[in-house]
Design an enzyme around this catalytic site. Sequence first.
Site, mmCIF file in Angstrom:
data_model
loop_
_atom_site.group_PDB
_atom_site.id
_atom_site.type_symbol
_atom_site.label_atom_id
_atom_site.label_comp_id
_atom_site.label_asym_id
_atom_site.label_seq_id
_atom_site.Cartn_x
_atom_site.Cartn_y
_atom_site.Cartn_z
ATOM 1 C CG HIS A 356 -73.859 52.988 50.512
ATOM 2 N ND1 HIS A 356 -74.643 54.121 50.831
ATOM 3 C CD2 HIS A 356 -73.430 53.008 49.353
ATOM 4 C CE1 HIS A 356 -74.745 54.652 49.486
ATOM 5 N NE2 HIS A 356 -74.083 54.156 48.691
ATOM 6 C CB THR A 642 -81.076 59.806 53.478
ATOM 7 O OG1 THR A 642 -81.861 58.560 53.348
ATOM 8 C CG2 THR A 642 -79.780 59.914 52.728
HETATM 9 C C1 LIG Z 1 -85.373 57.938 53.395
HETATM 10 C C2 LIG Z 1 -85.858 56.425 53.331
HETATM 11 C C3 LIG Z 1 -85.140 55.407 54.109
HETATM 12 C C4 LIG Z 1 -83.769 55.784 54.809
HETATM 13 O O1 LIG Z 1 -84.020 55.892 56.062
HETATM 14 P P1 LIG Z 1 -83.047 55.791 57.131
HETATM 15 O O2 LIG Z 1 -83.465 56.377 58.430
HETATM 16 O O3 LIG Z 1 -81.873 56.715 56.782
HETATM 17 O O4 LIG Z 1 -82.511 54.376 57.335
HETATM 18 C C5 LIG Z 1 -85.737 54.208 53.926
HETATM 19 N N1 LIG Z 1 -86.919 53.881 53.380
HETATM 20 C C6 LIG Z 1 -87.638 54.849 52.866
HETATM 21 C C7 LIG Z 1 -88.913 54.694 52.142
HETATM 22 C C8 LIG Z 1 -87.232 56.189 52.907
HETATM 23 O O5 LIG Z 1 -87.770 57.302 52.327
#
Ligand SMILES: *Cc1c(COP(=O)(O)O)cnc(C)c1O
Length: 807
Positions: A356, A642
């Site tokens: 990751h 994500t």
């Molecule tokens: C999806 C998600 C993340 C990941 O966000 P990124 O922008 O990919 O770093 C982190 N925290 C929460 C609560 C999420 O739903």
Amino acid sequence: MSKSSVPTISVSDFSADILRHLKQSLGKDARHASLYDWRMSLSLALRDHVVDPWFESTRKTYEARGKRVYYLSMEFLIGRLIEDVAVNLGFDAIAAQAMQSLGQDYAEVVANEPDAALGNGGLGRLAACFMDSLSTLGIPAYGYGIRYEHGLFEQHFEDGAQMETAETWLAQRHVWEFERPEVSYPIHFGGDVVEEMGKTIWRAGETVMASAYDTPVVGWQGRWANTLRLWAATPTTAFDLESFNRGDYMAASAPEALARTISRVLYPDDTTDIGKELRLKQEYFFTSASIQDLLRRFLSEGGDLRALPDHVAIQLNDTHPAIAGPELVRILMDDHGFEVAQAISTARGCLAYTNHTLLPEALERWPEDLFIRVLPRHHRIIQLIEAAHLAATTSDIRILEHGEVKMGELAFIMAHHVNGVSALHSDLVKETVFSDLHADYPGRIINQTNGITPRRWLYSCNPPLRNLINETIGTGWPDDLQQLDGLSDHVGDAGFIEKFQVAKDANKARLCDWLHKRDGVSLDPHAMFDVQIKRIHEYKRQLMNLLETVALWNEIRENPNAGWTPRVKIFGGKAAPGYVVAKEIIHLINDAATIINADPVTRDYLQIVYPENYNVSMAEILIPATDLSEQISTAGKEASGTGNMKFALNGAPTIGTLDGANVEIRDCVGADNFFLFGLTAAQVTERRSVPEYARRAVEASPRLARVLKQIESGVFSPSDKARYHGLVQGLMNHDYFLVTCDFDSYFDTQRIVDKAFADQPSWTRMAALNTARVGWFSSDRTISGYARDIWKTPSLIASMGSRKDVA
Ligand SMILES: *Cc1c(COP(=O)(O)O)cnc(C)c1O
């Protein structure tokens, strides 16, 4: 498509179920029931309907005698479950009507549930999305993790600075889980290793028990349900009544205190090796319990351990469970008489590892002396693994080096496949961190681009858009997300675009209400909602976003009547408690908000809000209401992201760099529907070799120089003018993440965004094309890829075999 196996139920029957639980399970009279009581009763009534598909799935799995997937993850960032379960069972409308018929506000009851926050961010949320997809696809699987007593800390701001308090989700009963007192395993630590009559014996120093708690995870339409099994640590020794009776209460509870410590807290730092003994113990604790559990299941079915790889696929979510390799080898050798080579190849046949991160500080390494102290037998086994690796290749890559145990190398060497999480990231894994091992084991590294579950991240969190999609292309898309392509045919239709806009406006209005109720903040719902929500980290460059905000403020002040596009800059996210620079960035954003939001000249065009305590539930409100998605990390640093996928799916175009999965999102949505800026990963590497690149970039940009001067001189911290001196000096002198180098390109691209947003129909068309074209980012597609390329596991849902996205 198979018919749903979900029993349908009438509203009145379901209401009766809820009332029955209220009375029988909660012991409450409806007249005196609290919101909590209603929430528990509703949850239990829903849970009743999960149990049948759960048993049925278990039965089919046993009958098939096939392969199971074991997903080992230190984190599962789940969020709330009521709506998730209701939606997957197809009970969402019924649940809402039932609560209404009982005189309760469904939304309020749902919101009463605390988030299960057993994770820090993207890595943990990915694990939760994967669990949802494994069940939706009918792949027999267990998720294994730790039942932390305290999940991710809660964030509060005090005069703009982050404060942390303990999270207490288990202070209330967690209704979704089933305690399994009969499922528990001893976990040993420390002691020494001796040879006795030609046998190697680990005489452990201390032992705790791992006890299982199972949560059923039901997939779309209740066709399948897998288990999330979380381990809690309990003491082995019985309560010391003698000490207690002597009045020595502390001594009496010492073993208990020691054991409980292991599953007490989630470490709030997902990017650095905190180097603590407790963390290593946590990792071994849940990994060993999981390996013992899956072996017990395999052996109880009469399996021959040599055939283990045909029945067991273990996926390591990052290196946290990398001790699984040596643990499996240890058990095969010490308990089952395997030879070294056979033990290693059998273990490798089961194991795969997901990388990751490329950040060197985030690749786990343990001091060898600590490792020997905690896991002496595993240390010896790692020596055997390393020797076997060196003998089988021309490699000079070691696992034990410079007094450290390198978990990345261990995970790689013990895995039959290693996957990165986006196309760009997987290429960089081959070229950088694991280039030598890639040469030793060509073909081992593959890519599986991350995904998100469309059930939570569109169907459930965005009812207005969900309804519009159902109306437009039918209802088959939640488990076949490529069907969203069908929306493309409608983007030329002004009526459809109008409705898409109405849906976005409804979500923005919902966010405004929520923020007003929660924080007393009022926002202009017609302004562009420009959102950056994620963990605070220098590489994610929230600081660059803030610098751009200040630069924009300056220009609006100088020329207030130039027809500015009104914007609300929304930030959300937590900083690891020990990450000083990240906390300074939070403080600065809040300080800037105080000054800028109070400026009467600019207030109609620019506002900054930073709601406290970003979590999954907040994401579910913010993302559907977003106009512009900020994905602005330094190219080469974000493995996938994500969050970027969630926004695009909910109709928010991205302003972003060519980093992580942004690259693939842009390929899908089209370059015209993505606001690209900044250096590429290759250019980033090149720029770092230019002497004084940051200072040069600032000198070349009067706009940036001015902003930095304002911050450094205390414009936003009048009571403590030197507060941001260090932060600004850090940028001028180091700026490892190239904020200064990308600033101008970012600012200019934001002005292109301003113009684009001013033409609302054209903007909405772009937003709709984002939704239409990102179906590929469903975690169903990702899991299908793992099943096909890594696990070799078929779906056990009969009708799924023919689906194109299933292996
Ligand atoms: C999806 C998600 C993340 C990941 O966000 P990124 O922008 O990919 O770093 C982190 N925290 C929460 C609560 C999420 O739903």
